[in-house]
Design an enzyme around this catalytic site. Structure first.
Site, PDB file in Angstrom:
ATOM      1  N   GLU A 240     -21.927  61.062 103.230  1.00  0.00           N
ATOM      2  CA  GLU A 240     -21.363  60.967 104.583  1.00  0.00           C
ATOM      3  C   GLU A 240     -21.193  59.501 104.983  1.00  0.00           C
ATOM      4  OE1 GLU A 240     -20.325  63.396 106.318  1.00  0.00           O
ATOM      5  OE2 GLU A 240     -21.296  65.166 105.451  1.00  0.00           O
ATOM      6  N   GLU A 389     -22.250  74.183 114.481  1.00  0.00           N
ATOM      7  CA  GLU A 389     -22.137  74.954 113.237  1.00  0.00           C
ATOM      8  C   GLU A 389     -23.413  74.890 112.404  1.00  0.00           C
ATOM      9  OE1 GLU A 389     -19.143  73.371 110.515  1.00  0.00           O
ATOM     10  OE2 GLU A 389     -20.409  74.162 108.921  1.00  0.00           O
ATOM     11  N   SER A 392     -21.123  77.963 107.021  1.00  0.00           N
ATOM     12  CA  SER A 392     -19.729  78.328 106.789  1.00  0.00           C
ATOM     13  C   SER A 392     -19.683  79.259 105.595  1.00  0.00           C
ATOM     14  CB  SER A 392     -18.836  77.096 106.646  1.00  0.00           C
ATOM     15  OG  SER A 392     -19.048  76.513 105.410  1.00  0.00           O
ATOM     16  N   ARG A 440     -30.264  72.046 110.017  1.00  0.00           N
ATOM     17  CA  ARG A 440     -29.501  72.373 111.231  1.00  0.00           C
ATOM     18  C   ARG A 440     -30.038  73.623 111.904  1.00  0.00           C
ATOM     19  NH1 ARG A 440     -23.128  71.238 110.597  1.00  0.00           N
ATOM     20  NH2 ARG A 440     -23.316  69.082 109.896  1.00  0.00           N
TER      21      ARG A 440
HETATM   22  O1  4AD Z   1     -19.701  73.812 105.662  1.00  0.00           O
HETATM   23  P1  4AD Z   1     -20.225  73.403 104.313  1.00  0.00           P
HETATM   24  O2  4AD Z   1     -19.744  72.121 103.775  1.00  0.00           O
HETATM   25  O3  4AD Z   1     -19.920  74.607 103.339  1.00  0.00           O
HETATM   26  C1  4AD Z   1     -20.232  74.668 102.014  1.00  0.00           C
HETATM   27  O4  4AD Z   1     -20.932  73.861 101.418  1.00  0.00           O
HETATM   28  C2  4AD Z   1     -19.745  75.916 101.366  1.00  0.00           C
HETATM   29  N1  4AD Z   1     -19.894  75.787  99.901  1.00  0.00           N
HETATM   30  C3  4AD Z   1     -20.521  77.089 101.870  1.00  0.00           C
HETATM   31  C4  4AD Z   1     -19.994  78.396 101.411  1.00  0.00           C
HETATM   32  O5  4AD Z   1     -20.704  79.145 100.799  1.00  0.00           O
HETATM   33  N2  4AD Z   1     -18.774  78.683 101.749  1.00  0.00           N
HETATM   34  O6  4AD Z   1     -21.801  73.368 104.378  1.00  0.00           O
HETATM   35  C5  4AD Z   1     -22.542  74.505 104.726  1.00  0.00           C
HETATM   36  C6  4AD Z   1     -23.555  74.184 105.807  1.00  0.00           C
HETATM   37  C7  4AD Z   1     -22.936  73.751 107.131  1.00  0.00           C
HETATM   38  O7  4AD Z   1     -22.617  74.852 107.911  1.00  0.00           O
HETATM   39  C8  4AD Z   1     -24.044  72.935 107.747  1.00  0.00           C
HETATM   40  O8  4AD Z   1     -25.025  73.778 108.334  1.00  0.00           O
HETATM   41  C9  4AD Z   1     -24.658  72.282 106.555  1.00  0.00           C
HETATM   42  O9  4AD Z   1     -24.324  73.056 105.425  1.00  0.00           O
HETATM   43  N3  4AD Z   1     -24.152  70.907 106.366  1.00  0.00           N
HETATM   44  C10 4AD Z   1     -24.877  69.804 106.618  1.00  0.00           C
HETATM   45  N4  4AD Z   1     -26.124  69.636 107.058  1.00  0.00           N
HETATM   46  C11 4AD Z   1     -26.581  68.386 107.182  1.00  0.00           C
HETATM   47  N5  4AD Z   1     -25.868  67.290 106.862  1.00  0.00           N
HETATM   48  C12 4AD Z   1     -24.609  67.400 106.385  1.00  0.00           C
HETATM   49  N6  4AD Z   1     -23.933  66.316 106.037  1.00  0.00           N
HETATM   50  C13 4AD Z   1     -24.057  68.701 106.259  1.00  0.00           C
HETATM   51  N7  4AD Z   1     -22.859  69.189 105.824  1.00  0.00           N
HETATM   52  C14 4AD Z   1     -22.959  70.518 105.902  1.00  0.00           C
END
Ligand code: 4AD
Length: 466
Positions: A240, A389, A392, A440
């Site tokens: 990030e 969120e 996802s 989260r």
């Molecule tokens: O929305 P994300 O990026 O989705 C995936 O990784 C998909 N592969 C999931 C799937 O099965 N479709 O990440 C999923 C979750 C987010 O909703 C959030 O809760 C958390 O991971 N997340 C983070 N938490 C902390 N720091 C970050 N940089 C995050 N990015 C995502």
């Protein structure tokens, strides 16, 4: 004495019993030369120990020794349990120990970078103390994180990480009981799994590689391998750039993937039942932990329904439009719009936990299945707590030619995910799943304002230590 007594289990029932405890020195108060009060803490519970000179039993030397101990040192205390007539302030247990012996097991340095009592105060308590002219230091977030080993000793932090443990445990127990198999996928992989720029690249013995941004590709491959339903709890890496209250560079992912018989609502049904069960269980079994958090960071218990509300993305957009928010009907929701929609949903439906589904395809990752009736939208969803969120998820494309086409259209180098796409050439069932961010969930369930509070040793764009 053979048995050790835990500070948290000290009650009036043990009156007159001789006990042996081990804990940390929280405070020491000398009363003349003959007497001192020592508060000993173990796992967030505290007990007052009275060290008083008595012929044959406790020497003045012993009182002096105790007064000279440094805070946070680890001590063994032997003594008799007594029950005073007045309430004890400054300790959780309502009994005292009439001390016979104190041994120091490990000495802490005399001045600590964080005073645990200061670090444990709520904002309201700090304000009150400052107004009363008390000298105290507000412990800022960076100091807390620099000396995290001390910071996590506060009752609120003890509560936070015990709740985090429960979230993982409930997730695992629920999915095992539903026939899911726990898997462990590689964290060193050949190419990005989510696309975008947030990838940590590395050199894998001369080959380009990266740290897994999610178990996405391999959990799907496990489904192609006939497990039917799988889950994983493991680290997720995101390079990030932005420094926000909710993004970490490493977090714990709770991932699920499952075969779908007819519709992606089967995946949402699992989310619904899993999370209602999780919230019920936390509220019922983690009362002490929640109270400890609430004492330092006051929050309202989460409002959620027995059957989780599901809105389509279009319905959400309409609610925002009706409230006068200007918004692109096919764009992603920004943080502000998500928060606003959270408020509107709470007002209209009385819940702070809901699912928004049928997102525009353009804002979802390449592996997302378009809607059969309208490919502008997709069989996908996000889940929110208090307008932010936490999950996802989606149905995935299981047709290899179409998957390659989608990857290319999303700017992904198909070569780097060739073995993943090939997995679908040997027969692949329709499937879907979701990913949850553990930190989260804990942050939002407990109404906390920063994800660093729910990560034991957070990794953000500016921090890789301790
Ligand atoms: O929305 P994300 O990026 O989705 C995936 O990784 C998909 N592969 C999931 C799937 O099965 N479709 O990440 C999923 C979750 C987010 O909703 C959030 O809760 C958390 O991971 N997340 C983070 N938490 C902390 N720091 C970050 N940089 C995050 N990015 C995502």
């Amino acid at each position: 004495i053979e048995n050790w007594t835990q500070v948290g289990s000290l009650t009036g029932e043990l009156k007159d019993k001789y006990v042996l405890l081990r804990g940390r020195v929280q405070t020491i108060r000398a009363v003349a030369k003959k007497m001192a009060f020592l508060v000993v803490r173990e796992k967030g519970f505290t007990v007052q120990c009275v060290v008083s000179e008595q012929p044959e039993l406790v020497s003045r030397q012993m009182v002096k020794y105790v007064v000279g101990l440094s805070r946070e040192s680890i001590v063994d205390v032997e003594g008799v349990v007594s029950v005073p007539n007045v309430a004890i302030k400054g300790a959780t247990q309502q009994v005292e120990i009439q001390v016979r012996k104190v041994y120091c097991i490990s000495k802490a340095m005399p001045t600590l970078p964080i005073n645990i009592e200061d670090a444990a105060r709520s904002e309201a308590e700090i304000e009150k103390a400052l107004q009363a002219g008390e000298q105290l230091v507000r412990v800022n977030q960076d100091t807390r994180l620099n000396y995290r080993v001390l910071d996590i000793r506060t009752p609120a932090n003890q509560g936070i990480f015990r709740i985090q443990c429960q979230v993982g445990a409930i997730f695992r127990q629920f999915l095992l009981s539903e026939g899911f198999v726990e898997i462990h996928t590689p964290k060193l992989i050949g190419g990005s799994s989510e696309g975008g720029a947030s990838v940590f690249r590395l050199d894998y013995k001369g080959q380009p590689a990266c740290l897994a941004q999610s178990p996405q590709l391999h959990k799907q491959m496990a489904i192609c391998g006939d497990f039917g339903r799988v889950f994983e709890i493991g680290p997720v890496f995101r390079a990030e750039d932005s420094y926000t209250h909710r993004h970490l560079c490493e977090f714990t992912g709770l991932d699920v993937e499952m075969e779908i018989k007819t519709h992606y609502s089967e995946v949402m049904n699992i989310v619904d039942r899993l999370f209602v069960k999780m919230f019920d269980s936390l509220n019922e079994n983690c009362k002490k932990e929640l109270e400890a958090i609430d004492r330092q960071y006051p929050f309202e218990p989460l409002k959620y329904l027995r059957n989780t509300l599901r809105l389509t993305f279009e319905e959400g957009i309409q609610m925002l439009k009706d409230a006068g928010v200007e918004i692109d009907p096919l764009g992603d929701l920004n943080t502000e719009a998500e928060r606003k929609l959270g408020q509107l949903v709470l007002e209209k439906y009385g819940t702070e936990f809901y699912i928004l589904h049928r997102y525009p395809l353009a804002v979802r990752p390449f592996y997302t299945m378009p809607c059969y009736d309208n490919p502008t939208y997709s069989n996908s969803f996000d889940v929110f707590i208090r307008g932010e969120e936490i999950i996802s998820g989606a149905q995935r494309v299981h047709v290899p030619e179409f998957l390659a086409e989608r990857a290319q259209a999303c700017g992904i180098d198909v070569k780097t995910i060739e073995t993943y796409i090939d997995s679908f050439r040997y027969g692949a069932p329709p499937h879907g799943g979701f990913g949850v961010g553990l930190e989260r969930v804990v942050m939002l369930f407990c109404g906390l304002n920063n994800i660093r509070k729910t990560s034991l040793f957070p990794r953000d764009p500016q921090r890789i230590a301790p």
